[in-house]
Design an enzyme around this catalytic site. Structure first.
Site, PDB file in Angstrom:
ATOM      1  N   GLY A   1      56.587 -11.571  78.441  1.00 13.25           N
ATOM      2  CA  GLY A   1      57.522 -11.197  79.500  1.00 13.25           C
ATOM      3  C   GLY A   1      58.500 -10.094  79.200  1.00 13.25           C
TER       4      GLY A   1
ATOM      5  N   TYR B   1      53.697  -3.592  93.744  1.00 11.39           N
ATOM      6  CA  TYR B   1      55.040  -4.026  93.339  1.00 11.39           C
ATOM      7  C   TYR B   1      56.117  -2.971  93.607  1.00 11.39           C
ATOM      8  CZ  TYR B   1      52.111  -6.911  90.150  1.00 11.39           C
ATOM      9  OH  TYR B   1      51.162  -7.738  89.592  1.00 11.39           O
TER      10      TYR B   1
ATOM     11  N   TYR C   1      48.370  -3.132  82.754  1.00  8.38           N
ATOM     12  CA  TYR C   1      48.172  -3.439  84.179  1.00  8.38           C
ATOM     13  C   TYR C   1      47.796  -2.211  85.001  1.00  8.38           C
ATOM     14  CZ  TYR C   1      50.437  -7.638  82.447  1.00  8.38           C
ATOM     15  OH  TYR C   1      50.755  -8.758  81.702  1.00  8.38           O
TER      16      TYR C   1
ATOM     17  N   GLU D   1      53.429 -14.313  73.458  1.00  9.58           N
ATOM     18  CA  GLU D   1      52.280 -13.669  74.097  1.00  9.58           C
ATOM     19  C   GLU D   1      52.645 -12.375  74.802  1.00  9.58           C
ATOM     20  OE1 GLU D   1      49.914 -17.638  75.542  1.00  9.58           O
ATOM     21  OE2 GLU D   1      51.502 -16.931  76.851  1.00  9.58           O
ATOM     22  N   PRO D   2      53.028 -11.350  74.064  1.00  6.03           N
ATOM     23  CA  PRO D   2      53.366 -10.098  74.733  1.00  6.03           C
ATOM     24  C   PRO D   2      52.130  -9.413  75.316  1.00  6.03           C
ATOM     25  CG  PRO D   2      53.361  -9.806  72.351  1.00  6.03           C
ATOM     26  CD  PRO D   2      53.165 -11.281  72.597  1.00  6.03           C
ATOM     27  N   GLY D   3      52.261  -8.923  76.527  1.00  7.82           N
ATOM     28  CA  GLY D   3      51.193  -8.138  77.147  1.00  7.82           C
ATOM     29  C   GLY D   3      51.706  -6.723  77.378  1.00  7.82           C
ATOM     30  N   ARG D   4      52.483  -6.586  78.434  1.00  4.60           N
ATOM     31  CA  ARG D   4      53.018  -5.282  78.823  1.00  4.60           C
ATOM     32  C   ARG D   4      53.717  -4.553  77.662  1.00  4.60           C
ATOM     33  NH1 ARG D   4      54.665  -4.390  84.105  1.00  4.60           N
ATOM     34  NH2 ARG D   4      54.676  -6.659  84.301  1.00  4.60           N
TER      35      ARG D   4
ATOM     36  N   CYS E   1      42.391   5.979 101.311  1.00  2.00           N
ATOM     37  CA  CYS E   1      42.655   5.927 102.745  1.00  2.00           C
ATOM     38  C   CYS E   1      43.696   4.863 103.068  1.00  2.00           C
ATOM     39  CB  CYS E   1      41.361   5.663 103.497  1.00  2.00           C
ATOM     40  SG  CYS E   1      40.234   7.028 103.322  1.00  2.00           S
TER      41      CYS E   1
HETATM   42  C1  PLP Z   1      50.918 -12.414  81.910  1.00  2.55           C
HETATM   43  C2  PLP Z   1      51.112 -13.401  80.854  1.00  2.55           C
HETATM   44  C3  PLP Z   1      51.629 -12.995  79.622  1.00  2.55           C
HETATM   45  C4  PLP Z   1      52.054 -11.583  79.331  1.00  2.55           C
HETATM   46  O1  PLP Z   1      53.109 -11.180  80.102  1.00  2.55           O
HETATM   47  P1  PLP Z   1      53.785  -9.749  79.842  1.00  2.55           P
HETATM   48  O2  PLP Z   1      54.884  -9.700  80.812  1.00  2.55           O
HETATM   49  O3  PLP Z   1      52.739  -8.734  80.094  1.00  2.55           O
HETATM   50  O4  PLP Z   1      54.258  -9.750  78.432  1.00  2.55           O
HETATM   51  C5  PLP Z   1      51.750 -13.947  78.639  1.00  2.55           C
HETATM   52  N1  PLP Z   1      51.407 -15.239  78.855  1.00  2.55           N
HETATM   53  C6  PLP Z   1      50.890 -15.650  80.026  1.00  2.55           C
HETATM   54  C7  PLP Z   1      50.502 -17.061  80.188  1.00  2.55           C
HETATM   55  C8  PLP Z   1      50.742 -14.750  81.062  1.00  2.55           C
HETATM   56  O5  PLP Z   1      50.253 -15.174  82.235  1.00  2.55           O
END
Ligand code: PLP
Length: 478
Positions: free
Chosen positions: A286, A372, A428, A328-331, A399
């Site tokens: 997050g 968003y 994303y 769990e970092p994603g972004r 379009c």
């Molecule tokens: C989307 C998600 C993440 C990653 O979130 P980011 O905001 O991209 O860091 C981690 N854990 C779970 C369960 C998610 O759904």
């Protein structure tokens, strides 16, 4: 600017002297070290520089050259930035958490064999939420014991695949329990599990990406936590590794994560009192990133430190031995490493209203603005530091009137053929890309030390017909 929760404050760490044009504000200086230990606070990859001709360079590769060689739209990923973020998470966890820890890459942010192999080589684990992401992780060389399967509606096939490779499963609801109690008994070893619950933490991010409040489709409701933990205590096929919660995405506040630690430690105490060893606490991801100069996210260090200290303190206060800390970092792991290149095409001037310039991609390669209302920063690749000639609205080629990538952005004249570089597109974008209007998805190149490597091939229009079938009675008469 609804995509972020940050106050509209001036970014710290950037000189305000000389008032650079708005489009490049915060990109100065184009050199590594703006905050190389926390790339999520930079607008551009940490290797970004400007060469002698004034042209933009990332990972030692001139972006105009990449556009010419590989075509546009093109996703560019900077390997040095990706490794720097992985290391920042690992080092911060080792520094601030007194127990064992593991950062898992939330691969939905950008899933590919190359990214999997890269984060695996940095010692991280990985989150998958589908058979596709799971296969990518396994074939990309992620050790199965470092993979976690999420999902609020996992199919039996997806769960079978996870079990076949001894991947940890995050129980999201009673359906998961029901399917597993059919397919898991009789296996050589019990299924390793985390239980996800909604911690009831409010945070101020875009409504679509809030997941930790009570009205969420994800995880067990708090009042279901005890029943599911009691149920699992009687299941010989189940081994509860720990608990999971995730409160949302693109979060700039630290308080929700601090609060989360207390809620999770309470749950940990409950699980252990019911006889579960519960060695893992997974606090989700997050952490936000800087998309535009006014965004002001915490550093990776600050975020990890907050989480680590809060978890350690909360456990200590409750007399609980320290769990392994997972996040769990994603972004924040991949976004800033990405730059998307487009070629500028047609132009429409509406006197007194606005000037549209269109690029050769749009909502199919970056659906975030239309989904968003996300904002981005962009420059012209051949003159990133040039003063703006005015305000332009950069539109996609789809379009939809709403297919606007950059509403009202200050740029030098974006002439036909110019290469536009949009920053912070590593998360994303590719993973959310579609074939809307039957537009092929772009290629991805990984850049490092002046070398570029295609890690995802560009789709061809003919390939988009691969899954179409024409029934006999509709065959054209020849
Ligand atoms: C989307 C998600 C993440 C990653 O979130 P980011 O905001 O991209 O860091 C981690 N854990 C779970 C369960 C998610 O759904």
């Amino acid at each position: 600017m609804v995509s972020t929760s940050a106050p509209d404050s001036a970014p710290s760490g950037f000189a305000g002297v000389g008032a650079p044009p708005e489009a490049v504000q915060g990109l100065e200086p184009f050199e590594p070290g703006v905050d190389a230990t926390s790339p999520n606070r930079n607008l551009a990859p940490i290797t970004t520089t400007v060469d002698q001709e004034g042209s933009l360079v990332v990972g030692g590769c001139r972006l105009e050259d990449l556009a010419r060689t590989y075509g546009t739209p093109l996703y560019v990923l900077d390997e040095a930035t990706l490794r720097a973020t992985c290391r920042a998470y690992r080092q911060a966890l080792e520094t601030f958490y007194p127990g064992p820890s593991l950062a898992l890459y939330a691969s939905k942010a950008n899933s590919s064999l190359a990214l999997t192999a890269l984060v695996a080589s940095e010692g991280l684990g990985l989150d998958a939420v589908s058979a596709g992401e799971l296969l990518t992780a396994l074939q990309g060389g992620m050790p199965p014991e470092r993979i976690v399967l999420h999902g609020n509606n996992k199919s039996e096939e997806e769960l079978e695949l996870a079990l076949a490779h001894s991947v940890t499963v995050v129980l999201d609801n009673w359906q998961d329990v029901e399917i597993l109690s059919r397919i898991a008994p009789g296996r050589r070893s019990p299924v390793r599990l985390l239980v996800r619950f909604t911690p009831g933490i409010e945070c101020h991010t875009h409504e679509y990406i809030r997941t930790g409040h009570l009205d969420s489709k994800f995880g067990f409701d708090p009042d279901q936590l005890e029943p599911v933990l009691r149920h699992l205590a009687g299941c010989r096929w189940a081994w509860l590794d720990g608990l999971h919660a995730h409160i949302g995405s693109q979060i700039f506040e630290l308080d929700p994560h601090r609060d989360l630690a207390g809620v999770m430690a309470d749950a940990l105490g409950l699980a252990r009192s019911l006889g579960h060893p519960c060695s893992d606490l997974n606090v989700g991801g997050g952490l936000g990133i800087r998309y535009v100069a006014s965004d002001d996210p915490p550093t990776i260090d600050q975020w990890v430190r907050t989480v680590a200290e809060a978890v350690a303190t909360a456990c200590e206060e409750r007399g609980l031995s320290l769990p392994r800390l997972l996040c769990e970092p994603g972004r924040s792991l991949v976004a800033t490493a990405g730059v998307t290149l487009y070629t500028v095409g047609s132009r429409k001037e509406i006197p007194g209203i606005r000037t549209y310039v269109s690029i050769d991609g749009g909502m199919s390669d970056n659906p975030r603005p239309i989904t968003y209302q996300s904002r981005y920063t962009a420059v012209l690749a051949d003159q990133p530091l040039a003063a703006a000639d005015g305000s332009f609205t950069v539109a996609g080629k789809h379009c939809e009137s709403g297919d606007v990538l950059l509403p009202d952005i200050a740029l030098p004249q974006p002439t036909n053929g110019a290469v536009l570089a949009v920053f912070a597109t590593g998360a994303y974008n590719a993973s959310m890309a579609s074939n809307y209007n039957r537009i092929p998805r772009p290629a991805t190149v990984l850049v490092h030390g002046g070398e570029a490597e295609v890690v995802q091939r560009r789709e061809q229009p003919e390939e988009l017909l691969r899954y179409d079938l024409l029934p006999p009675h509709l065959q054209p008469i020849s």
